[in-house]
Design a protein around this motif. Structure first.
Motif, PDB file in Angstrom:
ATOM      1  N   ASP A 141      18.871   0.589   7.817  1.00 13.45           N
ATOM      2  CA  ASP A 141      19.605   1.260   6.741  1.00 13.45           C
ATOM      3  C   ASP A 141      20.899   0.517   6.419  1.00 13.45           C
ATOM      4  OD1 ASP A 141      17.642   3.178   6.646  1.00 13.45           O
ATOM      5  OD2 ASP A 141      18.757   4.659   7.819  1.00 13.45           O
ATOM      6  N   ALA A 142      21.576   0.045   7.454  1.00  8.46           N
ATOM      7  CA  ALA A 142      22.811  -0.713   7.242  1.00  8.46           C
ATOM      8  C   ALA A 142      22.514  -2.027   6.536  1.00  8.46           C
ATOM      9  CB  ALA A 142      23.502  -0.973   8.587  1.00  8.46           C
ATOM     10  N   ALA A 143      21.406  -2.673   6.917  1.00  8.23           N
ATOM     11  CA  ALA A 143      21.013  -3.928   6.266  1.00  8.23           C
ATOM     12  C   ALA A 143      20.674  -3.678   4.799  1.00  8.23           C
ATOM     13  CB  ALA A 143      19.819  -4.541   6.990  1.00  8.23           C
ATOM     14  N   LEU A 144      19.953  -2.598   4.531  1.00  7.08           N
ATOM     15  CA  LEU A 144      19.586  -2.259   3.148  1.00  7.08           C
ATOM     16  C   LEU A 144      20.832  -1.980   2.313  1.00  7.08           C
ATOM     17  CD1 LEU A 144      17.446  -1.647   1.010  1.00  7.08           C
ATOM     18  CD2 LEU A 144      17.330   0.695   1.903  1.00  7.08           C
ATOM     19  N   TYR A 145      21.782  -1.284   2.899  1.00 10.81           N
ATOM     20  CA  TYR A 145      23.026  -0.975   2.191  1.00 10.81           C
ATOM     21  C   TYR A 145      23.773  -2.257   1.826  1.00 10.81           C
ATOM     22  CZ  TYR A 145      27.648   0.990   1.238  1.00 10.81           C
ATOM     23  OH  TYR A 145      28.858   1.315   0.662  1.00 10.81           O
ATOM     24  N   SER A 146      23.845  -3.191   2.775  1.00 11.57           N
ATOM     25  CA  SER A 146      24.562  -4.440   2.515  1.00 11.57           C
ATOM     26  C   SER A 146      23.848  -5.278   1.465  1.00 11.57           C
ATOM     27  CB  SER A 146      24.731  -5.240   3.812  1.00 11.57           C
ATOM     28  OG  SER A 146      23.479  -5.656   4.307  1.00 11.57           O
ATOM     29  N   ILE A 147      22.514  -5.285   1.494  1.00  7.95           N
ATOM     30  CA  ILE A 147      21.740  -6.051   0.510  1.00  7.95           C
ATOM     31  C   ILE A 147      21.956  -5.485  -0.890  1.00  7.95           C
ATOM     32  CG2 ILE A 147      19.391  -6.523  -0.298  1.00  7.95           C
ATOM     33  CD1 ILE A 147      18.611  -6.882   2.651  1.00  7.95           C
ATOM     34  N   LYS A 148      21.940  -4.176  -1.005  1.00 11.38           N
ATOM     35  CA  LYS A 148      22.164  -3.544  -2.308  1.00 11.38           C
ATOM     36  C   LYS A 148      23.602  -3.750  -2.784  1.00 11.38           C
ATOM     37  CE  LYS A 148      18.595   0.037  -2.191  1.00 11.38           C
ATOM     38  NZ  LYS A 148      18.324   1.500  -2.214  1.00 11.38           N
ATOM     39  N   LEU A 149      24.512  -3.783  -1.825  1.00  8.24           N
ATOM     40  CA  LEU A 149      25.919  -3.984  -2.170  1.00  8.24           C
ATOM     41  C   LEU A 149      26.138  -5.348  -2.814  1.00  8.24           C
ATOM     42  CD1 LEU A 149      28.818  -2.767  -1.891  1.00  8.24           C
ATOM     43  CD2 LEU A 149      28.966  -3.991   0.278  1.00  8.24           C
ATOM     44  N   TYR A 150      25.424  -6.353  -2.322  1.00  5.98           N
ATOM     45  CA  TYR A 150      25.585  -7.716  -2.823  1.00  5.98           C
ATOM     46  C   TYR A 150      24.393  -8.168  -3.658  1.00  5.98           C
ATOM     47  CZ  TYR A 150      29.342  -7.867   0.619  1.00  5.98           C
ATOM     48  OH  TYR A 150      30.483  -7.600   1.331  1.00  5.98           O
ATOM     49  N   ALA A 162      13.035  -6.612   2.542  1.00  5.41           N
ATOM     50  CA  ALA A 162      14.062  -7.597   2.908  1.00  5.41           C
ATOM     51  C   ALA A 162      15.006  -7.031   3.957  1.00  5.41           C
ATOM     52  CB  ALA A 162      14.848  -8.015   1.669  1.00  5.41           C
ATOM     53  N   ALA A 163      15.302  -5.731   3.862  1.00  6.07           N
ATOM     54  CA  ALA A 163      16.184  -5.083   4.839  1.00  6.07           C
ATOM     55  C   ALA A 163      15.529  -5.080   6.221  1.00  6.07           C
ATOM     56  CB  ALA A 163      16.500  -3.662   4.403  1.00  6.07           C
ATOM     57  N   ILE A 164      14.210  -4.864   6.248  1.00  5.08           N
ATOM     58  CA  ILE A 164      13.498  -4.876   7.525  1.00  5.08           C
ATOM     59  C   ILE A 164      13.506  -6.274   8.125  1.00  5.08           C
ATOM     60  CG2 ILE A 164      11.225  -4.631   8.600  1.00  5.08           C
ATOM     61  CD1 ILE A 164      10.689  -2.318   6.668  1.00  5.08           C
ATOM     62  N   VAL A 165      13.221  -7.281   7.301  1.00  5.75           N
ATOM     63  CA  VAL A 165      13.235  -8.667   7.785  1.00  5.75           C
ATOM     64  C   VAL A 165      14.628  -9.047   8.270  1.00  5.75           C
ATOM     65  CG1 VAL A 165      12.956 -11.076   7.125  1.00  5.75           C
ATOM     66  CG2 VAL A 165      11.318  -9.372   6.307  1.00  5.75           C
TER      67      VAL A 165
END
Length: 212
Positions: A141-150, A162-165
């Motif tokens: 969830d943290a990875a997904l948040y950062s990906i969406k942020l940028y 991509a967040a899972i990878v």
């Protein structure tokens, strides 16, 4: 039978402190001797309480272990929430990824032996597996948040995949750095991991992001 005794939740300060002493003793012995080689009698002795006192707070060794794991994960949740709250302040995605890995490494470094026991029990204990999977989901969830942020600076089609990878890469590196000795400095490993993540996400070169 002991397991049929009513388990009480301490309310008074003294009782809370006793339960905490049992958890600390359990953590110490499990880290030292391993889960399967640790007994409730040994935990009670280490905590300085009677075996009857121990069983008034915990059904068995398994529930002690689960409570220790929950406390560990509560600490992780607190740090993760703090990290996510300040994510907008990072100057770049690279800094964001690196800081997140440093937080995870710091948590792991403080509990290497306990983490090994969690890994062992994961494959045999459904409750340990469920708690571990929940923590893994929080990292995703943290990875997904950062990906969406940028997202305006990266080039991917499936954010969730991509967040899972991304989380798999981060978890793998964090585990390897914390649990195993490396012949090179861990900062070099983190540097290359950040570069690999940026290449995978097809991130545009950025020197500074103004996210205020």
């Amino acid at each position: 039978m002991i397991n049929e005794r009513k388990i009480r939740e301490p309310q008074q300060k003294r009782s809370i402190e006793k339960k905490d002493k049992i958890l600390k003793a359990g953590y110490k012995l499990i880290c030292k001797n391993g889960y399967y080689k640790t007994t409730t009698s040994e935990i009670a002795t280490e905590a300085g309480v009677s075996i009857g006192c121990l069983y008034s707070y915990f059904k068995d060794k398994h529930t002690i272990f689960l409570d220790i794991l929950k406390k560990y994960q509560a600490q992780f949740d607190k740090l993760r929430d703090e990290f996510m709250n300040k994510m907008l302040l990072f100057k770049s995605p690279e800094e964001c990824f690196r800081e997140f890995m440093l937080i995870l490494i710091d948590i792991h470094d403080k509990s290497v032996d306990f983490q090994r026991e969690v890994r062992t029990l994961y494959y045999y204990d459904p409750e340990v597996a469920a708690l571990s999977d929940d923590q893994r989901q929080k990292i995703q969830d943290a990875a997904l948040y950062s990906i969406k942020l940028y997202k305006e600076y990266i080039d991917i089609d499936d954010y969730e995949a991509a967040a899972i990878v991304t989380s798999l890469i981060i978890n793998s590196v964090v585990d390897d750095v914390s649990l195993y000795k490396s012949s090179i400095d861990r900062n070099r490993i983190l540097d290359e991991t950040v570069k690999a993540l940026c290449r995978y996400l097809k991130m545009k070169p950025i020197n500074h992001l103004n996210k205020y």
